[in-house]
Enzyme design. Structure first.
Site, short mmCIF file in Angstrom:
data_model
loop_
_atom_site.label_atom_id
_atom_site.label_comp_id
_atom_site.label_asym_id
_atom_site.label_seq_id
_atom_site.Cartn_x
_atom_site.Cartn_y
_atom_site.Cartn_z
CD GLU A 123 -28.86 17.00 -23.30
OE1 GLU A 123 -28.28 17.63 -22.41
OE2 GLU A 123 -29.23 15.81 -23.16
CD GLU A 169 -32.02 14.53 -16.30
OE1 GLU A 169 -33.00 14.18 -16.99
OE2 GLU A 169 -30.93 14.86 -16.81
ZN ZN Z 1 -30.77 15.27 -18.84
#
Ligand code: ZN
Length: 498
Positions: free
Chosen positions: A264, A293
């Site tokens: 995160e 991502e």
């Molecule tokens: Zn993620």
């Protein structure tokens, strides 16, 4: 400034404000809000959402954007904002408003139905709703369809523009061919890596201190960010000076909180790095799901699970948990956090088998969208694919087809972004390595250099450029999954001494 763009500005500002309010409510519901408050607060959220929808689909806005999309006198940011707004309008334009409302209501209910079906482990409960959702998705995509496009490509395009079936078929085929043998070899030598010590008892309060330390260490700025707790870790942002991340602590799982915080923080560092002239505009956020991502996985897996990363700070981790880790060497620790264990649950998957979980979902979505597969047969197809790729077969639907929330929300085409993110990360690493000796910097605790590089080549641009272009410009070549394949092969060869 272009006159028409000037007329658009108040609508944009209003949208941003409403969006920020909705984000804050979302954040609050997931972290601190009392459970009982949900219903009454929900009515206020409903009103704000409605306002937001009205403001973004306002006739004046649509007219202005239509006129502006071919304007020649916009600066780079304005042009990107108009492009972004036009894409949103195009997606919604053909949909009759009654159908849109009907579908929104269906999705709101579907989440509860899905939850119940999963708890009861009963796919039959979910199947009728799923069928309706698929129907809407197909219908809406058809409204948007242009010559030569297929339905699934339209859905994929929402999340990762320019990465349609043609690209993804090649991508997943190569992963399958090259990585399935590696998975098999690793499983055959499963006894070579022990991670049992990561499941000892780890005091939660100490874990919290470690989590904050690690987030700060990788470069998450606590003057502009916070770390909280929620059932599932996530990142959210108001602008480039207020970014919030969460994690979840479990007593018998040190790895969970540790690596989700790094993950995160990777998302967070991205949002904090976006340029000042972009933040608080529709292009003031990450370029795409896959690029986002790529940043979180770069931090979590490529950096966070490496020996070089832990070398300067492992001592501190041992000091935090002396009785659990004193007899565990740095090498053993790094081996353990890279242990491969083919499982049934995507969100618990290790780095090597993760892409197979995505492959199953991609292949199923293709069958659903392009081949009109029988909805009743989906669980069996799902289970067959798990058996084929991962050598394990779900015994129930709860740990099979019912495990993800995505389809209940109509999010078809979303999953491939996760796998693409990992592949983008490997390609970025390869390019970065030409300029920076990454492992040397990690061993010296010099995370700043890495953050600065990513900031320069990726973060600052937000959504200014389309994802595919951003990747190409940052790495000097087209998307090339070979880096990802080579990275995984080398990594696991070393860890498992294959
Ligand atoms: Zn993620």
């Amino acid at each position: 400034m272009n006159q028409l763009y000037q007329q658009l500005t108040p609508y944009l500002e209003r949208s941003m404000a409403l969006e920020a309010a909705l984000i804050l409510f979302d954040w609050d519901m997931a972290t601190l809000a009392p459970e009982k408050g949900a219903e009454k607060t929900g009515t206020m959220i409903g009103i704000l959402s409605d306002e937001y929808f009205k403001n973004t689909t306002d006739k004046t806005v649509v007219e202005l954007v239509k006129k502006l999309k071919d304007a020649q006198d916009l600066n780079e940011v304005e042009a990107a904002v108009v492009r972004e707004l036009w894409e949103r309008i195009e997606r919604l334009e053909g949909i009759p408003s009654e159908e849109y409302r009907e579908y929104s209501e269906l999705k709101a209910k579907a989440r509860g139905v899905w939850e119940k079906a999963r708890e009861a482990d009963d796919y039959q409960l979910f199947a009728p709703v799923l069928e309706k959702i698929i129907g809407f998705e197909k219908k809406f995509a058809a409204y948007q369809k242009k010559d030569g496009q297929n339905i699934y490509d339209i859905l994929l395009d929402r999340y990762e523009k320019g990465f349609g079936v043609k690209t993804l078929d090649v991508f997943f085929d190569r992963l399958k061919k090259e990585l399935m043998p590696v998975v098999k070899q690793v499983i055959a030598h499963n006894d070579r890596v022990d991670n049992s010590f990561l499941k000892k008892s780890f005091d939660i309060e100490t874990q919290k201190k470690v989590a904050r330390f690690i987030a700060e260490y990788v470069g998450f700025d606590f003057e502009k960010g916070v770390l909280a707790e929620s059932a599932h870790p996530f990142t959210t942002n108001l602008h480039n000076e207020d970014v919030r991340i969460t994690t979840n602590y479990e007593k018998h799982n040190l790895e969970g909180a540790l690596f989700s915080v790094i993950h995160e923080a990777g998302h967070g560092i991205y949002e904090l790095g976006i340029r000042n002239d972009l933040t608080q505009t529709p292009v003031g956020t990450g370029a795409s799901m896959g690029i986002h991502e790529s940043q979180s996985r770069f931090y979590e897996n490529m950096i966070g699970r490496s020996e070089a990363f832990w070398k300067p700070i492992y001592k501190q981790l041992v000091e935090a948990f002396p009785s659990q880790l004193t007899n565990v060497s740095l090498h053993q620790f790094v081996q353990a956090v890279n242990r491969v264990e083919p499982g049934l649950i995507r969100i618990k998957a290790d780095e090597l088998t993760y892409c197979f979980h995505i492959m199953v979902r991609y292949e199923m979505e293709k069958l659903i969208m392009e081949e009109d597969v029988d909805i009743a047969k989906l669980p069996e197809i799902w289970n067959d694919k798990y058996e084929e790729y991962l050598g394990i077969r779900p015994k129930d639907d709860a740990s099979g087809i019912l495990q993800d929330v995505h389809w209940s929300q109509g999010d078809f085409g979303y999953f491939p972004s996760y796998a693409l993110g990992s592949a983008f990360a490997a390609q970025i690493w390869h390019t970065m390595e030409k300029e920076i000796s990454i492992n040397k910097e990690l061993e010296a605790g010099n995370l700043k250099v890495i953050k600065a590089y990513l900031g320069n080549h990726i973060h600052q641009y937000g959504k200014l450029k389309p994802a595919r272009q951003l990747l190409e410009e940052a790495t000097g070549e087209e998307f090339n999954p070979q880096y990802y394949i080579d990275y995984l092969k080398n990594k696991y060869k070393q860890i498992y001494e294959l």
